[in-house]
Design a protein around this motif. Sequence first.
Motif, short mmCIF file in Angstrom:
data_model
loop_
_atom_site.label_atom_id
_atom_site.label_comp_id
_atom_site.label_asym_id
_atom_site.label_seq_id
_atom_site.Cartn_x
_atom_site.Cartn_y
_atom_site.Cartn_z
N PRO A 8 0.81 -0.88 0.19
CA PRO A 8 -0.06 0.04 -0.26
C PRO A 8 0.36 1.41 -0.08
O PRO A 8 1.80 1.12 0.58
CB PRO A 8 -0.80 -0.07 1.63
CG PRO A 8 0.17 -0.47 2.16
CD PRO A 8 0.96 -2.08 1.31
N ARG A 9 0.11 2.36 -0.28
CA ARG A 9 0.96 3.68 -0.04
C ARG A 9 1.06 4.18 1.78
O ARG A 9 2.36 4.65 1.66
CB ARG A 9 0.05 5.11 -0.93
CG ARG A 9 -0.25 4.88 -2.92
CD ARG A 9 1.61 5.22 -3.02
NE ARG A 9 2.27 6.14 -2.33
CZ ARG A 9 2.07 7.49 -3.40
NH1 ARG A 9 1.02 7.19 -3.86
NH2 ARG A 9 2.30 8.53 -2.56
N HIS A 10 0.41 3.94 2.15
CA HIS A 10 0.44 3.98 3.96
C HIS A 10 -0.12 2.45 3.67
O HIS A 10 -0.90 1.97 4.50
CB HIS A 10 -0.42 4.99 3.94
CG HIS A 10 -0.01 6.62 2.89
ND1 HIS A 10 0.83 7.04 3.66
CD2 HIS A 10 -0.57 6.98 2.31
CE1 HIS A 10 1.05 7.93 2.45
NE2 HIS A 10 0.53 8.07 1.93
N LEU A 11 1.13 2.04 5.45
CA LEU A 11 0.83 1.65 6.09
C LEU A 11 0.95 1.47 7.53
O LEU A 11 2.00 2.62 8.06
CB LEU A 11 1.28 0.01 5.52
CG LEU A 11 1.45 -0.99 6.13
CD1 LEU A 11 -0.09 -1.93 6.23
CD2 LEU A 11 2.32 -2.29 5.86
N ARG A 20 3.51 -6.37 5.40
CA ARG A 20 4.13 -6.71 3.98
C ARG A 20 3.77 -5.59 3.45
O ARG A 20 3.26 -5.23 3.15
CB ARG A 20 3.15 -7.49 3.96
CG ARG A 20 3.51 -8.83 4.53
CD ARG A 20 2.27 -10.24 3.49
NE ARG A 20 3.35 -11.42 4.57
CZ ARG A 20 3.54 -12.94 4.03
NH1 ARG A 20 3.54 -12.35 2.31
NH2 ARG A 20 3.91 -13.69 4.59
N LEU A 21 5.15 -5.11 2.19
CA LEU A 21 5.16 -4.28 1.63
C LEU A 21 5.37 -4.58 0.05
O LEU A 21 6.41 -5.85 -0.36
CB LEU A 21 6.02 -3.02 1.96
CG LEU A 21 6.85 -2.21 3.12
CD1 LEU A 21 6.24 -3.07 4.46
CD2 LEU A 21 7.06 -1.40 3.22
N ARG A 22 4.87 -4.79 -0.80
CA ARG A 22 4.13 -5.45 -2.06
C ARG A 22 5.02 -4.70 -3.38
O ARG A 22 4.64 -2.96 -2.97
CB ARG A 22 3.15 -5.67 -2.64
CG ARG A 22 2.39 -7.03 -1.43
CD ARG A 22 0.86 -7.02 -2.41
NE ARG A 22 0.99 -8.23 -0.89
CZ ARG A 22 -0.01 -7.59 0.30
NH1 ARG A 22 0.09 -6.80 0.67
NH2 ARG A 22 -0.12 -8.52 0.90
N CYS A 23 5.81 -4.72 -4.28
CA CYS A 23 6.41 -4.14 -5.81
C CYS A 23 5.86 -4.87 -6.94
O CYS A 23 6.82 -6.03 -7.23
CB CYS A 23 8.01 -4.04 -5.26
SG CYS A 23 8.82 -2.71 -6.64
N SER A 24 5.51 -4.04 -7.41
CA SER A 24 4.89 -4.84 -8.81
C SER A 24 6.49 -3.45 -9.54
O SER A 24 6.05 -3.23 -10.12
CB SER A 24 3.80 -4.43 -9.47
OG SER A 24 3.00 -5.52 -8.49
N PRO A 25 7.75 -4.86 -10.68
CA PRO A 25 8.02 -4.00 -11.21
C PRO A 25 7.72 -3.63 -12.56
O PRO A 25 6.61 -3.44 -13.02
CB PRO A 25 9.35 -4.95 -11.81
CG PRO A 25 8.79 -6.40 -11.61
CD PRO A 25 7.40 -6.02 -10.24
N THR A 111 6.16 3.43 -0.36
CA THR A 111 4.98 2.94 1.06
C THR A 111 6.12 3.26 1.77
O THR A 111 6.69 3.47 2.47
CB THR A 111 5.27 1.58 0.92
OG1 THR A 111 4.25 0.69 0.07
CG2 THR A 111 4.06 0.99 2.49
N ARG A 112 4.36 4.20 3.44
CA ARG A 112 4.77 4.98 4.39
C ARG A 112 5.27 3.81 5.24
O ARG A 112 3.27 3.55 5.45
CB ARG A 112 4.49 6.62 3.94
CG ARG A 112 5.15 7.12 5.28
CD ARG A 112 4.86 8.67 5.40
NE ARG A 112 5.67 9.23 4.10
CZ ARG A 112 6.58 9.41 4.26
NH1 ARG A 112 7.97 9.44 5.64
NH2 ARG A 112 7.17 9.72 2.54
#
Lengths: 116, 113
Positions: A8-11, A20-25, A111-112
Amino acid sequence: NAGVMQNPRHLVRRRGQEARLRCSPMKGHSHVYWYRQLPEEGLKFMVYLQKENIIDESGMPKERFSAEFPKEGPSILRIQQVVRGDSAAYFCASSPSPPGTGSVAFFGQGTRLTVV
Amino acid sequence: DQQVKQNSPSLSVQEGRISILNCDYTNSMFDYFLWYKKYPAEGPTFLISISSIKDKNEDGRFTVFLNKSAKHLSLHIVPSQPGDSAVYFCAASVIGSQGNLIFGKGTKLSVKP
């Protein structure tokens, strides 16, 4: 051609929970990097991954932090048992080839993470 | 120990004038350098890069100069515009290695109208 997508942008997490922070290249990029930016600090390298492989994790804290980039799906940065000091902006970047080839890494919006 | 240093945390410039952002590095193995711009609450955006075989690279209003003997590079923005106000990060890597990008702490540029 979408850019690097992070969610998410903010967690917000309570101390002791997991984040859990996600990243789609970007499309066509198989090299992913995670960076952390603490308040008033620059970007600190954490980990560099290619598909299914961790290439360099020299910037990852030894405990509670892990990262993966599976064959299918986004890259995940996982922080277990979060503490207040984990509060930061976490940025993911991707490139089509390794940084050693002089390719440019493109960043997501971050993600902050706030630990309360 | 910081391998990439941006010693000026902030810089204020009048619109239309030149902005010069500086970056020093200590690792003589670095041979590829990049500048990124970052607005608040956004990710860094790539601006311009230079490899060590060159001493200058220009792209529109942005020019990067590299002085290998001094281990110093600079970003020139001419003319500066209010929309250039952001934090600028210098980054370095080693071509031919699996190494990652090492960033400086950034310089906050404010361009006043």
